[in-house]
Design an enzyme around this catalytic site. Structure first.
Site, PDB file in Angstrom:
ATOM      1  N   ILE A  84      49.068 -33.481 -33.849  1.00 54.64           N
ATOM      2  CA  ILE A  84      50.519 -33.319 -33.895  1.00 54.64           C
ATOM      3  C   ILE A  84      51.226 -34.620 -33.530  1.00 54.64           C
ATOM      4  CG2 ILE A  84      52.493 -31.974 -33.060  1.00 54.64           C
ATOM      5  CD1 ILE A  84      50.341 -30.403 -34.671  1.00 54.64           C
ATOM      6  N   ILE A  85      50.715 -35.317 -32.516  1.00 54.89           N
ATOM      7  CA  ILE A  85      51.350 -36.547 -32.044  1.00 54.89           C
ATOM      8  C   ILE A  85      50.322 -37.670 -31.961  1.00 54.89           C
ATOM      9  CG2 ILE A  85      53.118 -35.283 -30.747  1.00 54.89           C
ATOM     10  CD1 ILE A  85      51.512 -35.854 -28.187  1.00 54.89           C
ATOM     11  N   HIS A 144      51.434 -28.604 -26.725  1.00 54.86           N
ATOM     12  CA  HIS A 144      50.335 -28.832 -25.790  1.00 54.86           C
ATOM     13  C   HIS A 144      50.791 -29.653 -24.598  1.00 54.86           C
ATOM     14  CE1 HIS A 144      46.556 -30.330 -24.091  1.00 54.86           C
ATOM     15  NE2 HIS A 144      45.976 -29.311 -24.685  1.00 54.86           N
ATOM     16  N   LEU A 202      48.489 -26.930 -34.109  1.00 54.24           N
ATOM     17  CA  LEU A 202      47.900 -26.732 -35.433  1.00 54.24           C
ATOM     18  C   LEU A 202      47.276 -25.357 -35.562  1.00 54.24           C
ATOM     19  CD1 LEU A 202      47.334 -28.373 -38.109  1.00 54.24           C
ATOM     20  CD2 LEU A 202      44.978 -28.512 -37.258  1.00 54.24           C
ATOM     21  N   VAL A 203      46.590 -24.915 -34.507  1.00 53.30           N
ATOM     22  CA  VAL A 203      45.907 -23.617 -34.541  1.00 53.30           C
ATOM     23  C   VAL A 203      46.455 -22.715 -33.442  1.00 53.30           C
ATOM     24  CG1 VAL A 203      43.792 -24.674 -35.431  1.00 53.30           C
ATOM     25  CG2 VAL A 203      44.043 -24.341 -32.966  1.00 53.30           C
ATOM     26  N   HIS A 207      45.113 -21.808 -26.054  1.00 54.86           N
ATOM     27  CA  HIS A 207      46.405 -21.957 -25.381  1.00 54.86           C
ATOM     28  C   HIS A 207      47.392 -20.894 -25.852  1.00 54.86           C
ATOM     29  CE1 HIS A 207      45.687 -25.472 -22.981  1.00 54.86           C
ATOM     30  NE2 HIS A 207      45.345 -26.215 -24.019  1.00 54.86           N
TER      31      HIS A 207
END
Length: 256
Positions: A84-85, A144, A202-203, A207
Protein backbone atom coordinates in the site's frame (compact mmCIF):
# COMPACT_ATOMS: atom_id res chain seq x y z
CA UNK A 1 9.98 -16.71 -22.50
CA UNK A 2 12.70 -14.31 -21.38
CA UNK A 3 10.52 -11.64 -19.76
CA UNK A 4 8.93 -12.01 -16.33
CA UNK A 5 6.81 -9.99 -13.92
CA UNK A 6 7.28 -10.65 -10.22
CA UNK A 7 4.24 -9.72 -8.12
CA UNK A 8 5.48 -9.08 -4.58
CA UNK A 9 2.98 -9.05 -1.70
CA UNK A 10 3.36 -9.00 2.07
CA UNK A 11 1.21 -12.14 1.99
CA UNK A 12 -1.57 -13.73 3.99
CA UNK A 13 -2.15 -17.13 5.56
CA UNK A 14 -5.91 -16.85 4.91
CA UNK A 15 -6.36 -18.72 1.64
CA UNK A 16 -9.89 -17.43 1.03
CA UNK A 17 -8.84 -13.78 0.96
CA UNK A 18 -5.64 -14.68 -0.91
CA UNK A 19 -7.78 -16.17 -3.69
CA UNK A 20 -9.97 -13.04 -3.84
CA UNK A 21 -7.12 -10.54 -3.92
CA UNK A 22 -3.51 -11.51 -4.63
CA UNK A 23 -4.42 -14.38 -6.94
CA UNK A 24 -6.85 -12.20 -8.91
CA UNK A 25 -4.25 -9.45 -9.30
CA UNK A 26 -1.75 -12.00 -10.62
CA UNK A 27 -4.31 -13.40 -13.09
CA UNK A 28 -5.09 -9.93 -14.37
CA UNK A 29 -1.38 -9.19 -14.76
CA UNK A 30 -1.01 -12.36 -16.84
CA UNK A 31 -4.01 -11.39 -18.98
CA UNK A 32 -2.77 -7.83 -19.54
CA UNK A 33 0.82 -8.88 -20.34
CA UNK A 34 0.58 -12.27 -22.10
CA UNK A 35 4.19 -12.15 -23.33
CA UNK A 36 5.47 -12.03 -19.78
CA UNK A 37 5.67 -14.89 -17.30
CA UNK A 38 4.12 -14.04 -13.93
CA UNK A 39 5.74 -15.07 -10.64
CA UNK A 40 4.69 -14.67 -6.99
CA UNK A 41 6.68 -13.74 -3.90
CA UNK A 42 5.76 -12.80 -0.33
CA UNK A 43 7.93 -10.55 1.82
CA UNK A 44 6.66 -12.00 5.11
CA UNK A 45 8.81 -15.02 5.93
CA UNK A 46 6.48 -15.82 8.83
CA UNK A 47 3.53 -16.14 6.45
CA UNK A 48 5.61 -18.18 4.00
CA UNK A 49 6.44 -20.62 6.82
CA UNK A 50 2.86 -20.71 8.12
CA UNK A 51 1.42 -21.50 4.69
CA UNK A 52 3.93 -24.30 4.23
CA UNK A 53 3.33 -25.81 7.66
CA UNK A 54 -0.45 -25.46 7.93
CA UNK A 55 -1.67 -25.53 4.31
CA UNK A 56 1.12 -27.30 2.45
CA UNK A 57 1.35 -24.28 0.14
CA UNK A 58 4.78 -23.12 -1.00
CA UNK A 59 5.33 -19.44 -1.77
CA UNK A 60 8.73 -18.04 -2.68
CA UNK A 61 10.43 -15.26 -0.81
CA UNK A 62 11.64 -12.43 -3.04
CA UNK A 63 15.12 -13.94 -3.09
CA UNK A 64 13.80 -17.40 -4.01
CA UNK A 65 11.55 -16.03 -6.72
CA UNK A 66 14.39 -14.08 -8.34
CA UNK A 67 16.61 -17.17 -8.38
CA UNK A 68 13.73 -19.21 -9.83
CA UNK A 69 13.22 -16.63 -12.58
CA UNK A 70 16.92 -16.64 -13.43
CA UNK A 71 16.92 -20.45 -13.56
CA UNK A 72 13.91 -20.29 -15.91
CA UNK A 73 15.89 -18.15 -18.33
CA UNK A 74 14.21 -14.84 -17.51
CA UNK A 75 16.46 -11.97 -18.51
CA UNK A 76 14.17 -8.95 -18.27
CA UNK A 77 12.22 -8.42 -15.05
CA UNK A 78 9.49 -6.06 -13.89
CA UNK A 79 8.82 -6.20 -10.16
CA UNK A 80 5.42 -4.94 -9.00
CA UNK A 81 4.74 -4.71 -5.28
CA UNK A 82 1.16 -4.88 -4.07
CA UNK A 83 2.20 -2.93 -0.99
CA UNK A 84 0.00 0.00 0.00
CA UNK A 85 2.80 2.42 0.91
CA UNK A 86 6.53 2.84 0.39
CA UNK A 87 7.31 1.44 3.83
CA UNK A 88 9.46 -1.19 5.52
CA UNK A 89 8.31 -4.12 3.37
CA UNK A 90 9.00 -2.18 0.19
CA UNK A 91 12.46 -1.23 1.46
CA UNK A 92 13.23 -4.89 2.18
CA UNK A 93 12.05 -5.85 -1.28
CA UNK A 94 14.33 -3.24 -2.84
CA UNK A 95 17.31 -4.53 -0.85
CA UNK A 96 16.70 -8.04 -2.18
CA UNK A 97 16.43 -6.71 -5.73
CA UNK A 98 19.71 -4.82 -5.43
CA UNK A 99 21.48 -7.98 -4.28
CA UNK A 100 20.18 -10.02 -7.22
CA UNK A 101 20.48 -7.48 -10.04
CA UNK A 102 23.50 -9.27 -11.60
CA UNK A 103 21.24 -12.26 -12.38
CA UNK A 104 19.36 -10.27 -15.03
CA UNK A 105 19.96 -7.98 -17.95
CA UNK A 106 17.38 -5.51 -16.69
CA UNK A 107 15.16 -5.03 -13.64
CA UNK A 108 12.46 -2.38 -13.47
CA UNK A 109 10.29 -1.74 -10.43
CA UNK A 110 6.69 -0.55 -10.22
CA UNK A 111 5.48 1.66 -7.39
CA UNK A 112 3.28 0.72 -4.40
CA UNK A 113 -0.38 1.71 -4.41
CA UNK A 114 -0.05 5.17 -2.85
CA UNK A 115 2.94 6.76 -4.54
CA UNK A 116 1.63 9.97 -6.14
CA UNK A 117 -1.17 12.48 -5.69
CA UNK A 118 -3.03 10.86 -8.59
CA UNK A 119 -2.63 7.46 -6.91
CA UNK A 120 -4.41 8.72 -3.80
CA UNK A 121 -7.25 10.15 -5.87
CA UNK A 122 -7.65 7.04 -8.02
CA UNK A 123 -7.54 4.71 -5.01
CA UNK A 124 -10.17 6.77 -3.20
CA UNK A 125 -12.52 6.85 -6.17
CA UNK A 126 -11.97 3.11 -6.69
CA UNK A 127 -13.11 2.38 -3.14
CA UNK A 128 -15.99 4.84 -3.01
CA UNK A 129 -17.39 3.70 -6.37
CA UNK A 130 -18.06 0.27 -4.87
CA UNK A 131 -18.98 1.15 -1.27
CA UNK A 132 -22.58 1.99 -0.46
CA UNK A 133 -22.97 3.77 2.85
CA UNK A 134 -26.26 3.91 4.70
CA UNK A 135 -27.87 7.19 5.76
CA UNK A 136 -25.82 9.05 8.41
CA UNK A 137 -23.15 6.32 8.33
CA UNK A 138 -19.43 7.05 8.66
CA UNK A 139 -16.84 4.89 6.91
CA UNK A 140 -13.84 4.08 9.12
CA UNK A 141 -10.87 2.57 7.32
CA UNK A 142 -8.23 0.63 9.23
CA UNK A 143 -4.75 0.82 7.75
CA UNK A 144 -1.79 -1.16 9.02
CA UNK A 145 0.46 1.65 10.15
CA UNK A 146 4.22 1.60 10.55
CA UNK A 147 7.14 3.19 12.39
CA UNK A 148 8.53 4.06 8.94
CA UNK A 149 8.22 7.71 7.88
CA UNK A 150 5.91 6.51 5.09
CA UNK A 151 3.18 6.29 7.74
CA UNK A 152 2.41 9.90 6.76
CA UNK A 153 0.44 8.33 3.90
CA UNK A 154 -2.48 7.58 6.25
CA UNK A 155 -3.20 11.14 7.46
CA UNK A 156 -2.66 12.24 3.85
CA UNK A 157 -5.19 9.66 2.72
CA UNK A 158 -7.88 10.97 5.07
CA UNK A 159 -7.15 14.55 4.05
CA UNK A 160 -7.51 13.59 0.38
CA UNK A 161 -10.82 11.80 1.04
CA UNK A 162 -12.14 15.04 2.55
CA UNK A 163 -10.65 17.20 -0.22
CA UNK A 164 -12.51 15.07 -2.77
CA UNK A 165 -15.79 15.55 -0.93
CA UNK A 166 -15.89 12.34 1.12
CA UNK A 167 -16.08 13.98 4.54
CA UNK A 168 -17.83 10.91 5.96
CA UNK A 169 -14.59 8.86 5.76
CA UNK A 170 -12.05 8.55 8.57
CA UNK A 171 -8.71 6.73 8.48
CA UNK A 172 -6.88 5.10 11.37
CA UNK A 173 -4.12 2.54 11.77
CA UNK A 174 -3.76 -0.52 13.95
CA UNK A 175 -0.05 -0.07 14.67
CA UNK A 176 0.70 3.65 14.41
CA UNK A 177 -0.93 7.08 13.98
CA UNK A 178 -3.79 7.95 13.69
CA UNK A 179 -4.97 5.53 16.38
CA UNK A 180 -8.52 4.38 17.05
CA UNK A 181 -8.82 7.01 19.80
CA UNK A 182 -8.10 9.71 17.22
CA UNK A 183 -10.78 8.28 14.95
CA UNK A 184 -13.28 8.11 17.83
CA UNK A 185 -12.63 11.74 18.74
CA UNK A 186 -13.59 12.75 15.21
CA UNK A 187 -16.63 10.49 15.28
CA UNK A 188 -17.80 12.28 18.41
CA UNK A 189 -17.35 15.66 16.72
CA UNK A 190 -19.29 14.42 13.68
CA UNK A 191 -22.15 13.34 15.93
CA UNK A 192 -22.82 10.21 13.90
CA UNK A 193 -23.59 6.92 15.67
CA UNK A 194 -23.47 4.51 12.71
CA UNK A 195 -20.10 3.22 11.50
CA UNK A 196 -19.05 1.01 8.61
CA UNK A 197 -15.65 -0.59 9.33
CA UNK A 198 -13.38 -1.73 6.49
CA UNK A 199 -9.67 -2.60 6.24
CA UNK A 200 -7.53 -0.35 4.05
CA UNK A 201 -5.25 -3.31 3.37
CA UNK A 202 -4.75 -5.48 0.30
CA UNK A 203 -6.25 -8.53 2.00
CA UNK A 204 -8.88 -8.97 4.69
CA UNK A 205 -6.64 -11.16 6.80
CA UNK A 206 -5.59 -11.40 10.45
CA UNK A 207 -5.71 -7.68 11.27
CA UNK A 208 -9.11 -7.29 9.65
CA UNK A 209 -10.66 -10.33 11.29
CA UNK A 210 -9.19 -9.90 14.74
CA UNK A 211 -7.95 -6.35 15.40
CA UNK A 212 -10.74 -4.73 13.42
CA UNK A 213 -13.75 -7.04 13.68
CA UNK A 214 -12.99 -9.47 16.52
CA UNK A 215 -15.49 -9.94 19.32
CA UNK A 216 -13.01 -8.77 21.99
CA UNK A 217 -10.31 -6.07 22.10
CA UNK A 218 -11.11 -4.93 18.58
CA UNK A 219 -12.11 -1.68 16.91
CA UNK A 220 -15.61 -3.10 16.51
CA UNK A 221 -15.97 -4.03 20.18
CA UNK A 222 -14.56 -0.68 21.37
CA UNK A 223 -16.87 1.29 19.11
CA UNK A 224 -19.88 -0.77 20.19
CA UNK A 225 -18.99 -0.25 23.85
CA UNK A 226 -19.23 3.50 23.19
CA UNK A 227 -22.70 3.13 21.73
CA UNK A 228 -21.91 3.02 18.03
CA UNK A 229 -23.85 0.80 15.63
CA UNK A 230 -21.12 -1.01 13.68
CA UNK A 231 -21.34 -2.69 10.28
CA UNK A 232 -18.28 -4.63 9.09
CA UNK A 233 -17.21 -4.62 5.43
CA UNK A 234 -14.84 -7.57 5.28
CA UNK A 235 -13.27 -6.72 1.95
CA UNK A 236 -9.60 -6.32 1.08
CA UNK A 237 -8.47 -3.63 -1.36
CA UNK A 238 -7.46 -6.33 -3.83
CA UNK A 239 -11.17 -7.07 -4.30
CA UNK A 240 -11.75 -3.63 -5.82
CA UNK A 241 -11.38 -3.52 -9.60
CA UNK A 242 -10.12 0.05 -9.58
CA UNK A 243 -7.37 -0.81 -7.10
CA UNK A 244 -6.22 -3.75 -9.22
CA UNK A 245 -6.21 -1.49 -12.29
CA UNK A 246 -3.97 0.95 -10.45
CA UNK A 247 -1.37 -1.77 -9.90
CA UNK A 248 -1.58 -2.63 -13.62
CA UNK A 249 -1.00 1.04 -14.45
CA UNK A 250 2.09 1.01 -12.26
CA UNK A 251 3.43 -1.96 -14.20
CA UNK A 252 2.86 -0.14 -17.48
CA UNK A 253 4.61 2.94 -16.08
CA UNK A 254 7.60 0.82 -15.06
CA UNK A 255 7.78 -0.73 -18.53
CA UNK A 256 7.85 2.70 -20.15
Amino acid sequence: MEKGILAVSFGTSYVDTLDKTIAVIEKEIAARFPEWGVYRAFTSRMIVRRLKQTKGIHVDTVEEALKRMADDGIREVVVQPTHIINGIENDRMMEALMEHMPLFERIRVGKPLLSSVDDYKKAIHAVMSEIRLEDAEMLVLMGHGTEHHANAAYPTLEYTFHALGYSQVLVGTVESFPELKNVMAKLEIAGKKKVALMPFMLVAGDHARNDMAGEEDSWKSELESEGYEVRVIMKGLGEFEGIRNLFLEHIEDAME
